[in-house]
Design a protein around this motif. Structure first.
Motif, PDB file in Angstrom:
ATOM      1  N   GLU A 187       0.683  -0.952  -0.361  1.00 43.84           N
ATOM      2  CA  GLU A 187      -0.119   0.271   0.165  1.00 43.84           C
ATOM      3  C   GLU A 187       0.778   1.210   0.124  1.00 43.84           C
ATOM      4  OE1 GLU A 187      -2.597  -0.695   2.946  1.00 43.84           O
ATOM      5  OE2 GLU A 187      -3.801  -1.839   2.412  1.00 43.84           O
ATOM      6  N   GLN A 188       2.218   1.250  -0.004  1.00 43.48           N
ATOM      7  CA  GLN A 188       3.208   1.904  -0.008  1.00 43.48           C
ATOM      8  C   GLN A 188       3.651   2.583  -1.200  1.00 43.48           C
ATOM      9  OE1 GLN A 188       4.940  -0.459   2.733  1.00 43.48           O
ATOM     10  NE2 GLN A 188       5.759   1.427   3.736  1.00 43.48           N
ATOM     11  N   THR A 189       3.508   3.944  -1.599  1.00 44.64           N
ATOM     12  CA  THR A 189       4.525   4.355  -2.376  1.00 44.64           C
ATOM     13  C   THR A 189       5.473   4.512  -2.834  1.00 44.64           C
ATOM     14  OG1 THR A 189       2.190   4.975  -3.736  1.00 44.64           O
ATOM     15  CG2 THR A 189       4.252   5.179  -4.989  1.00 44.64           C
ATOM     16  N   PHE A 190       7.114   4.125  -3.591  1.00 43.10           N
ATOM     17  CA  PHE A 190       8.473   4.136  -3.654  1.00 43.10           C
ATOM     18  C   PHE A 190       8.698   4.404  -4.561  1.00 43.10           C
ATOM     19  CE2 PHE A 190       7.333  -0.147  -1.297  1.00 43.10           C
ATOM     20  CZ  PHE A 190       7.341   0.613  -0.390  1.00 43.10           C
ATOM     21  N   GLU A 191       9.824   5.547  -4.142  1.00 40.91           N
ATOM     22  CA  GLU A 191      10.772   5.646  -6.054  1.00 40.91           C
ATOM     23  C   GLU A 191      11.120   4.501  -6.395  1.00 40.91           C
ATOM     24  OE1 GLU A 191      13.416   8.941  -5.165  1.00 40.91           O
ATOM     25  OE2 GLU A 191      11.266  10.425  -4.833  1.00 40.91           O
ATOM     26  N   ARG A 192      11.478   4.365  -7.200  1.00 49.12           N
ATOM     27  CA  ARG A 192      12.701   3.114  -7.743  1.00 49.12           C
ATOM     28  C   ARG A 192      13.858   3.188  -6.992  1.00 49.12           C
ATOM     29  NH1 ARG A 192      12.465  -1.016 -11.491  1.00 49.12           N
ATOM     30  NH2 ARG A 192      13.665  -1.749 -11.965  1.00 49.12           N
ATOM     31  N   GLN A 193      13.899   2.113  -6.786  1.00 50.33           N
ATOM     32  CA  GLN A 193      15.869   1.988  -6.272  1.00 50.33           C
ATOM     33  C   GLN A 193      16.194   0.944  -5.637  1.00 50.33           C
ATOM     34  OE1 GLN A 193      15.181   3.875  -2.714  1.00 50.33           O
ATOM     35  NE2 GLN A 193      17.935   3.372  -1.703  1.00 50.33           N
ATOM     36  N   GLU A 194      17.174  -0.247  -6.515  1.00 46.04           N
ATOM     37  CA  GLU A 194      17.330  -1.146  -6.525  1.00 46.04           C
ATOM     38  C   GLU A 194      18.632  -1.483  -5.617  1.00 46.04           C
ATOM     39  OE1 GLU A 194      19.229  -2.295 -10.175  1.00 46.04           O
ATOM     40  OE2 GLU A 194      16.839  -1.628 -10.962  1.00 46.04           O
TER      41      GLU A 194
END
Length: 368
Positions: A187-194
């Motif tokens: 339910e969270q929204t993230f900036e793309r990160q690897e």
């Protein structure tokens, strides 16, 4: 000074949590120890190998003093496991010796100073925070961990790629011969990160995470990840390097596709694997309309042949696989049916779960 007075099992649990990463042979002898700190009733147990650090707490302290020491993890664990379950256990620190006592049994262990113990420095700030139920994170790791490389010179493959992308948390692992992909929606929204989490950390987390809905908080920094759940805090360095682009590895648009019972295929491959040699684990799979034939041979000209009926109307495909790679994924999946998509004998195969886009497993063919 008395540090702890409690039951054997109450003391054993935190020690078992932290002792998993302790290595017997290390260039720094103190790393074979665990750090025990007491502040009043609160006692913390900490272990590290300088790459991973685990801390847990228990309210088992005796007295109000503040004290700390380090003691051999394996010896202390072996002593407690060997003690009878009934009766209280006390741990007392005096003249650089830790005495463990219950009933008429007493053990005196050498200690090293707490100040000399090299703890991992926490990152000053974290770029992203993820909160998931423990069972969800455990599921993510379980679905891909078997594809991680072991001691590969391409060090970035000796771990698991964790990707935050939009609402999805994605786990990917590959050893160059096969690749496993699994994702869960949050339910969270993230900036793309690897980030690449080391193999040892993943294996330890699989041991520590429980099959429950209790939350686990994942804090990600540039070179470190911190996980907090229950009364455990685990800090791990990340693997530096560029992970392969998994989106290019996962095939799309294969027309030769069929669904088969997971258990049925697993049993057939297990039987065929008996006739493979230790060095060459190849099985040959021939798909023709309505049939899948699995065969294996060895240096003694022995042979195994299995034939399965399948609902398949595609091209005839004759392809070889390392049977271990197929058994790994089939043993790990819990579904009744699996989907197999094929190109030709030189293309990788795609194994997935029917009506589910959250899991994909790609396995390279081998020449037989």
């Amino acid at each position: 000074m008395q540090l702890v007075k409690t039951t054997r099992d109450t003391l054993l649990r935190p020690l078992q949590i932290v002792s998993g990463i302790v290595e017997r042979r290390h260039t720094m002898p103190i790393l074979a120890n665990i750090l025990i700190r007491k502040e009043g009733e609160s006692v913390s147990f900490l272990s590290t190998d300088t790459e991973v650090q685990i801390t847990t707490h228990a309210d088992i302290g005796s007295g109000h003093e503040v004290a700390g020491t380090t003691v051999a993890a394996r010896k202390l664990l072996d002593i407690l496991r060997a003690l009878p379950e009934s009766g209280d256990v006390t741990m007392t620190l005096l003249n650089k010796r830790l005495t463990v006592q219950t009933g008429k049994s007493r053990f005196a262990l050498q200690t090293l100073a707490a100040e000399e113990f090299p703890t991992v420095q926490q990152a000053e700030s974290y770029n992203a925070t993820v909160t998931l139920p423990q069972k969800t994170l455990k599921h993510l790791f379980n679905m891909v961990h078997f594809s991680m490389a072991q001691q590969d010179i391409r060090y970035y493959l000796n771990g698991l790629l964790l990707v935050l992308d939009g609402k999805n948390v994605i786990a990917v692992a590959t050893d160059g011969h096969r690749l496993a992909f699994c994702q869960v929606e949050t339910e969270q929204t993230f900036e793309r990160q690897e980030v690449i989490i080391p193999r040892k950390t993943i294996i330890e987390l699989q041991r520590l995470l429980e099959e429950n809905d209790e939350p686990v908080q994942l804090d990600i920094a540039a070179n470190q990840v911190k996980l907090t759940f229950a009364d455990i805090e685990l800090i791990s360095k990340l693997v530096e390097g560029k992970f392969p682009d998994y989106t290019r590895v996962i095939p799309k648009g294969y027309k030769n596709e069929f669904t088969i019972g997971r258990d049925e295929l697993l049993r057939s491959l297990q039987r065929a694997a008996i006739m493979t040699s230790d060095k060459f684990k190849g099985v040959r799979c021939i798909m023709t309309p309505g049939s899948m034939k699995i065969s294996s041979t060895n240096a003694d000209q022995e042979e195994a042949v299995e034939e399965l009926e399948i609902d398949y109307g595609g091209d005839s495909v004759d392809i070889g696989f390392n049977v271990t790679y197929l058994l790994d994924v089939l043993n790990n999946l819990k579904c009744d049916q699996i989907n197999i998509a094929l190109g030709d004998s030189n293309s990788s195969a795609l194994i997935s779960i029917p009506d589910n886009t959250d899991f994909k497993y790609v396995v390279m063919p081998m020449r037989i």
